[in-house]
Design a protein around this motif. Sequence first.
Motif, short mmCIF file in Angstrom:
data_model
loop_
_atom_site.label_atom_id
_atom_site.label_comp_id
_atom_site.label_asym_id
_atom_site.label_seq_id
_atom_site.Cartn_x
_atom_site.Cartn_y
_atom_site.Cartn_z
N THR A 192 13.77 -5.43 -12.50
CA THR A 192 12.66 -5.10 -13.48
C THR A 192 11.65 -6.11 -13.06
OG1 THR A 192 13.59 -6.83 -15.02
CG2 THR A 192 14.48 -4.60 -15.36
N PRO A 193 10.32 -5.83 -13.78
CA PRO A 193 9.16 -6.48 -13.34
C PRO A 193 9.33 -7.87 -13.92
CG PRO A 193 8.45 -4.40 -14.30
CD PRO A 193 10.14 -4.47 -14.33
N ASP A 194 9.88 -7.72 -14.95
CA ASP A 194 10.00 -9.13 -15.62
C ASP A 194 10.86 -10.46 -15.23
OD1 ASP A 194 8.55 -8.31 -17.77
OD2 ASP A 194 10.03 -7.81 -19.30
N ALA A 195 11.67 -9.96 -14.32
CA ALA A 195 12.55 -10.68 -13.66
C ALA A 195 12.03 -11.35 -12.08
CB ALA A 195 14.16 -10.09 -13.23
N ALA A 196 11.09 -10.56 -11.70
CA ALA A 196 10.52 -11.17 -10.66
C ALA A 196 9.68 -12.48 -10.67
CB ALA A 196 9.41 -9.99 -10.04
N ILE A 197 10.10 -13.29 -9.70
CA ILE A 197 9.34 -14.77 -9.58
C ILE A 197 8.90 -14.85 -8.19
CG2 ILE A 197 10.80 -15.81 -11.54
CD1 ILE A 197 12.29 -17.32 -9.23
N VAL A 198 7.85 -15.78 -8.16
CA VAL A 198 7.40 -16.16 -7.08
C VAL A 198 8.09 -17.20 -6.28
CG1 VAL A 198 5.22 -17.51 -6.06
CG2 VAL A 198 5.09 -15.76 -7.66
N ARG A 250 -0.79 -15.05 -14.48
CA ARG A 250 -0.94 -16.59 -14.96
C ARG A 250 0.48 -17.32 -15.02
NH1 ARG A 250 -3.80 -17.82 -19.28
NH2 ARG A 250 -4.32 -19.65 -18.18
N ARG A 251 1.44 -16.19 -15.90
CA ARG A 251 2.70 -16.81 -15.92
C ARG A 251 3.52 -17.15 -14.52
NH1 ARG A 251 7.24 -13.92 -15.91
NH2 ARG A 251 6.05 -11.77 -16.08
N MET A 252 3.31 -15.99 -13.70
CA MET A 252 4.02 -16.16 -12.49
C MET A 252 3.49 -17.05 -11.41
SD MET A 252 4.64 -12.08 -11.44
CE MET A 252 5.85 -12.21 -10.23
N LEU A 253 2.17 -17.38 -11.46
CA LEU A 253 1.52 -18.27 -10.47
C LEU A 253 0.88 -19.45 -11.19
CD1 LEU A 253 -0.15 -15.92 -7.71
CD2 LEU A 253 1.19 -18.17 -7.44
N THR A 254 1.22 -20.48 -11.15
CA THR A 254 0.49 -21.48 -11.94
C THR A 254 -0.18 -22.57 -10.77
OG1 THR A 254 2.58 -22.48 -12.16
CG2 THR A 254 1.83 -21.35 -14.02
N ARG A 307 -0.42 -6.68 -11.45
CA ARG A 307 -0.05 -7.10 -12.48
C ARG A 307 -0.99 -7.32 -13.59
NH1 ARG A 307 5.72 -9.00 -13.40
NH2 ARG A 307 6.71 -8.72 -11.26
N SER A 308 -0.64 -7.51 -14.83
CA SER A 308 -1.48 -7.85 -15.80
C SER A 308 -1.91 -9.20 -15.60
CB SER A 308 -0.77 -7.75 -17.10
OG SER A 308 0.16 -8.75 -17.22
N THR A 368 -3.70 -12.89 -1.26
CA THR A 368 -2.26 -12.51 -1.37
C THR A 368 -1.73 -11.57 -2.52
OG1 THR A 368 -0.16 -13.51 -0.98
CG2 THR A 368 -1.63 -14.45 -2.59
N ASP A 369 -1.18 -10.75 -1.77
CA ASP A 369 -0.58 -9.77 -3.07
C ASP A 369 0.80 -10.71 -3.45
OD1 ASP A 369 0.54 -7.49 -4.43
OD2 ASP A 369 2.12 -7.29 -2.79
N VAL A 370 1.27 -10.13 -4.73
CA VAL A 370 2.29 -11.06 -5.30
C VAL A 370 3.58 -10.22 -5.03
CG1 VAL A 370 2.97 -11.98 -7.57
CG2 VAL A 370 0.53 -12.28 -6.91
#
Length: 276
Positions: free
Chosen positions: A41-47, A77-81, A71-72, A29-31
Amino acid sequence: MTVPERPSLLENLDRVRELLRAQSFGLFTDVDGTIAPTSRTPDAAIVEPACAESLRSMVGRFLLVAAVSGRSMEDLRRMLTVDGMVYVANHGMERWRDNHSDVAPGAQAYYAEVRQALEEIKDSLIDDGIAVEDKGVVVAFHYRLASDPVGAERRLREAIAKSLGARRLAVHAGKMLIEVKPPVELSKGTALRELIAEFGLNAGIYLGDDRTDVEAMTALRELRGKGFDGIGVGVLGGAETPPGLLEACDYTLASVDEVCRFYAWLAEESRGLERG
Ligand SMILES: [Mg+2]
């Protein structure tokens, strides 16, 4: 230009059932734009939490559940745990392995140039509404927030053309963004091939919404029939759907919401496939 029609995946779940009958099935899966709605903004995106929950329940049932993203690694790792999920970051240049991030040596060799390009380009972009995303070995410049996105893109391209550091680097355009990265033949396509070989998969599904996902779907088609069966699923994003995605995919889902519905179905369908 005629855009090819692709059927909805949700109306073709029997094709997925057929793939699930394979011995070794993998889900890719892509994110962003696939399981995380596009944000300002990219920072605000959440899964989507429901999507993450479905993925979590599928780890251990399938041989592989992988996130393949631009993504980096830090962001991923922050978005998908999701424990046990395989993370591929920076479009195939980075992989999380044994508790640390492995950058492909070919890409790491350009680290100094990427840093130099970042500084040079940043310096010539003042007040343009362009957000800089530093991903280590790759830098992305987002112009989604610019009041004049067309002008911002032009100024960004000019700044990149002027940068000495960027001279030996590759420049790639995505959805409202341009990336400066090592000129190496690593992509979501090479990542997909590598994972299919490493995990010995004979079936799989790839879902994504952007240009870079086209490479993965193309690789998947090339592997089809050679001991592997799989489908590419294009996640549509209206006017932002890039050219080539519809040609490359086999089925479509209309939105992140539909992806979540599909993953919920897949999680339910895969109950009982638990591996020891
Ligand atoms: Mg995406």
